[in-house]
Design a protein around this motif. Structure first.
Motif, PDB file in Angstrom:
ATOM      1  N   ILE A   8     -39.125  14.081  26.917  1.00 21.44           N
ATOM      2  CA  ILE A   8     -40.296  13.736  26.404  1.00 21.44           C
ATOM      3  C   ILE A   8     -39.467  12.028  25.134  1.00 21.44           C
ATOM      4  O   ILE A   8     -38.034  12.804  24.653  1.00 21.44           O
ATOM      5  CB  ILE A   8     -40.834  14.071  24.795  1.00 21.44           C
ATOM      6  CG1 ILE A   8     -40.153  14.155  23.792  1.00 21.44           C
ATOM      7  CG2 ILE A   8     -41.202  15.742  25.456  1.00 21.44           C
ATOM      8  CD1 ILE A   8     -41.018  15.592  22.236  1.00 21.44           C
ATOM      9  N   ARG A   9     -40.225  11.387  25.878  1.00 17.18           N
ATOM     10  CA  ARG A   9     -40.141   9.597  25.634  1.00 17.18           C
ATOM     11  C   ARG A   9     -40.235  10.076  23.650  1.00 17.18           C
ATOM     12  O   ARG A   9     -41.670   9.502  23.106  1.00 17.18           O
ATOM     13  CB  ARG A   9     -40.779   8.931  26.066  1.00 17.18           C
ATOM     14  CG  ARG A   9     -40.471   8.424  27.237  1.00 17.18           C
ATOM     15  CD  ARG A   9     -41.175   7.586  27.515  1.00 17.18           C
ATOM     16  NE  ARG A   9     -41.388   7.298  28.005  1.00 17.18           N
ATOM     17  CZ  ARG A   9     -43.169   7.877  28.691  1.00 17.18           C
ATOM     18  NH1 ARG A   9     -42.716   7.367  30.085  1.00 17.18           N
ATOM     19  NH2 ARG A   9     -44.277   6.977  28.501  1.00 17.18           N
ATOM     20  N   HIS A 278     -45.408  11.954  27.249  1.00 16.11           N
ATOM     21  CA  HIS A 278     -44.427  13.192  28.521  1.00 16.11           C
ATOM     22  C   HIS A 278     -44.272  11.762  29.194  1.00 16.11           C
ATOM     23  O   HIS A 278     -44.634  11.064  29.660  1.00 16.11           O
ATOM     24  CB  HIS A 278     -45.735  13.682  29.236  1.00 16.11           C
ATOM     25  CG  HIS A 278     -45.509  14.930  30.334  1.00 16.11           C
ATOM     26  ND1 HIS A 278     -45.173  14.344  31.462  1.00 16.11           N
ATOM     27  CD2 HIS A 278     -45.193  15.965  29.800  1.00 16.11           C
ATOM     28  CE1 HIS A 278     -44.679  15.004  31.800  1.00 16.11           C
ATOM     29  NE2 HIS A 278     -45.228  16.366  31.198  1.00 16.11           N
ATOM     30  N   PRO A 279     -42.498  12.039  29.564  1.00 17.48           N
ATOM     31  CA  PRO A 279     -42.260  10.962  30.371  1.00 17.48           C
ATOM     32  C   PRO A 279     -43.156  10.564  31.710  1.00 17.48           C
ATOM     33  O   PRO A 279     -43.331   9.421  32.606  1.00 17.48           O
ATOM     34  CB  PRO A 279     -41.071  11.852  31.132  1.00 17.48           C
ATOM     35  CG  PRO A 279     -40.603  13.372  30.925  1.00 17.48           C
ATOM     36  CD  PRO A 279     -42.157  13.186  30.011  1.00 17.48           C
ATOM     37  N   GLU A 280     -43.477  11.796  32.241  1.00 18.81           N
ATOM     38  CA  GLU A 280     -44.381  11.091  33.751  1.00 18.81           C
ATOM     39  C   GLU A 280     -46.026  11.047  33.795  1.00 18.81           C
ATOM     40  O   GLU A 280     -46.652   9.719  34.290  1.00 18.81           O
ATOM     41  CB  GLU A 280     -44.061  12.597  35.085  1.00 18.81           C
ATOM     42  CG  GLU A 280     -42.851  13.427  34.935  1.00 18.81           C
ATOM     43  CD  GLU A 280     -42.789  13.737  35.750  1.00 18.81           C
ATOM     44  OE1 GLU A 280     -44.051  14.871  35.612  1.00 18.81           O
ATOM     45  OE2 GLU A 280     -41.839  14.815  36.020  1.00 18.81           O
ATOM     46  N   SER A 320     -51.943  17.224  24.520  1.00 15.85           N
ATOM     47  CA  SER A 320     -52.991  16.462  24.273  1.00 15.85           C
ATOM     48  C   SER A 320     -54.009  16.339  25.539  1.00 15.85           C
ATOM     49  O   SER A 320     -52.960  15.729  26.960  1.00 15.85           O
ATOM     50  CB  SER A 320     -53.085  15.476  23.045  1.00 15.85           C
ATOM     51  OG  SER A 320     -52.908  13.607  23.809  1.00 15.85           O
ATOM     52  N   ASP A 321     -54.666  15.738  25.388  1.00 11.42           N
ATOM     53  CA  ASP A 321     -56.106  15.254  27.288  1.00 11.42           C
ATOM     54  C   ASP A 321     -55.519  13.584  26.687  1.00 11.42           C
ATOM     55  O   ASP A 321     -56.613  13.508  28.070  1.00 11.42           O
ATOM     56  CB  ASP A 321     -57.203  15.822  26.617  1.00 11.42           C
ATOM     57  CG  ASP A 321     -57.063  17.083  26.686  1.00 11.42           C
ATOM     58  OD1 ASP A 321     -56.861  17.682  27.417  1.00 11.42           O
ATOM     59  OD2 ASP A 321     -58.384  17.952  25.826  1.00 11.42           O
ATOM     60  N   GLN A 322     -55.216  13.316  25.751  1.00 12.90           N
ATOM     61  CA  GLN A 322     -55.242  11.582  25.402  1.00 12.90           C
ATOM     62  C   GLN A 322     -53.445  11.068  25.959  1.00 12.90           C
ATOM     63  O   GLN A 322     -53.038  11.158  25.526  1.00 12.90           O
ATOM     64  CB  GLN A 322     -55.559  10.855  24.116  1.00 12.90           C
ATOM     65  CG  GLN A 322     -56.535  11.364  23.263  1.00 12.90           C
ATOM     66  CD  GLN A 322     -56.736  12.106  22.062  1.00 12.90           C
ATOM     67  OE1 GLN A 322     -55.726  12.355  21.605  1.00 12.90           O
ATOM     68  NE2 GLN A 322     -57.430  11.694  21.361  1.00 12.90           N
ATOM     69  N   SER A 323     -53.686   9.969  26.876  1.00  7.45           N
ATOM     70  CA  SER A 323     -52.910   8.816  26.452  1.00  7.45           C
ATOM     71  C   SER A 323     -52.026   8.524  25.287  1.00  7.45           C
ATOM     72  O   SER A 323     -53.197   8.068  24.760  1.00  7.45           O
ATOM     73  CB  SER A 323     -53.298   7.933  27.479  1.00  7.45           C
ATOM     74  OG  SER A 323     -53.423   8.573  29.327  1.00  7.45           O
TER      75      SER A 323
END
Length: 437
Positions: A8-9, A278-280, A320-323
């Motif tokens: 993870i970042r 998340h890295p992607e 989560s569902d959020q960016s």
């Protein structure tokens, strides 16, 4: 160390390389330094004083924003009509006066609380519950008043204690509500297990832990619970046995006294945890690594929110569902959901635990904040200190009660755990003990 396929970042912050779990439930000050002190109570006193000084130093426009941000917190209690009106109209004079009054009164309650807290240090264990309870009660009032949710009700029932002890062997059980293992609220007499407590000849100088109950009413107890979104109902009842089982700092003592093995315990210790992206997908996520002695059967039985991402060994990620967009206001609800699934044990470095979402070995996850749990427990124990000290004496006597050690551990450690958590909740800061302490 995070495995490569769970990479993870980290989120870069001003003073942290990543964003860990924080002690406050609401609006944690994630960018500030930890407060290293052996006495968080003095910092809270200084905190209240600094808030009063801020009133005189800020410009008018800045002050309105400052006060509005203070009262528009994540908690779920309703602000009173007058305060909401002043916030909507941005009435600076009224808001300034109200904020000053709330901070001043909260500071007064805090000073009272800490005097009770200090008084517990050298007290005998049979006397401590009374002083501990009044410490907790006044500290809870300080939190509620400071957040503007105990203002217009100062002379109403909402400033009563809001909780009372019950002896269910000698009351009309049809009047009360109880939380079931499915976390529903039902009438007491609909639950066959609880209703099996039959009226019997009562020895008023002896009672077992599983026969101790409290009942919620309108007042500080319910207000504190609902402040933390716990949805406490009037006339809802709680077993002290259930309440104690939901406190992480005595969960090991509880398990030993009850003969519960590792798989049947409610709390899972974590070796590490943090929030990241998340890295992607650039999705905000929560990573945690559990203690190697523990294992998870299915993640859904442990944490019942958001989307499960992946696992490797004892490493897990929840997405989560959020960016992630560098705006923490967008992810506050996810952070709060995660925080509500955890408790910690205060110390030089807090030890974090994840609570199982499903019940296990007759332990129910009550979904109550530990501050609420402790306030309820010590109200009941303080009643014994005041009105029936012989009953408390017998509860703490190892020859007469097999859970006496558990209760002694609870009484000896509860005040410090409560102080650490409520200090964090009031100030939004993270408190750690000095390493030399």
């Amino acid at each position: 160390m995070i495995p490569n396929n769970l990479f993870i970042r980290n989120i870069e912050l001003t003073n942290h390389k990543y964003f860990p779990l924080n002690k406050p439930y609401f609006d944690p000050d994630i960018e500030s330094e930890r407060i290293i002190t052996k006495d968080s109570s003095e910092y809270v006193r200084s905190f209240f004083s600094s808030k009063l000084r801020d009133l005189e130093l800020r410009s008018e426009n800045n002050l309105i924003t400052y006060i509005k941000e203070h009262y528009n917190r994540q908690h779920s209690l309703e602000l009173d009509v007058e305060l909401k009106k002043n916030l909507e109209e941005e009435d600076l004079s009224a808001l300034k006066e109200r904020y000053k009054e709330d901070v001043t009164e909260a500071s007064f309650f805090w000073d009272q609380a800490i005097e009770f807290y200090k008084g517990t240090i050298n007290m005998d264990v049979h006397v401590k519950p009374l002083s501990i309870y009044y410490f907790m009660l006044n500290a809870a009032k300080a939190l509620l008043v400071y957040n503007g949710v105990l203002y217009k009700d100062r002379n109403s029932k909402n400033v009563y204690h809001g909780v009372t002890g019950l002896d269910l062997r000698n009351v009309d059980k049809q009047k009360f509500l109880v939380r079931t293992s499915e976390h529903r609220i039902i009438y007491f007499n609909e639950n066959s297990d609880l209703n099996s407590i039959q009226d019997k000849q009562i020895d008023y100088n002896f009672i077992e832990l599983n026969e101790l109950y409290i009942q919620s009413n309108n007042g500080v107890f319910a207000n504190l619970g609902n402040f933390f979104n716990n949805n406490i109902k009037s006339k809802e009842i709680f077993s002290l046995d259930d309440l104690i089982s939901n406190l992480v700092f005595v969960h090991r003592a509880y398990s030993i006294c009850k003969g519960i093995n590792i798989d049947g315990q409610l709390f899972i210790p974590l070796e590490s945890q943090c929030f990241g992206t998340h890295p992607e997908e650039n999705k905000f996520l929560y990573y945690f690594k559990i203690d190697t002695k523990y294992k998870l059967q299915t993640l859904g039985n442990i944490i019942d929110l958001t989307t499960y991402v992946s696992e490797q060994g004892n490493h897990y990620m929840i997405k989560s569902d959020q960016s992630y967009s560098n705006n923490f206001n967008d992810i506050k609800s996810f952070i709060l959901d995660i925080r509500q699934k955890h408790q910690y044990i205060a110390g030089v470095k807090p030890r974090w635990y994840l609570m199982k979402a499903t019940d296990c070995d007759n332990i129910k996850n009550l979904e109550l904040n530990p501050l609420v749990i402790l306030l309820g427990i010590f109200h009941r124990l303080s009643e014994f200190s005041r009105y029936n000290p012989l009953k408390l004496k017998n509860l703490l006597d190892s020859k007469k009660n097999e859970t006496s050690w558990l209760l002694r551990e609870l009484i000896e450690n509860a005040a410090y755990q409560f102080l650490d958590l409520i200090s964090s909740e009031i100030t939004h800061k993270e408190f750690h003990l000095p390493r030399t302490y």
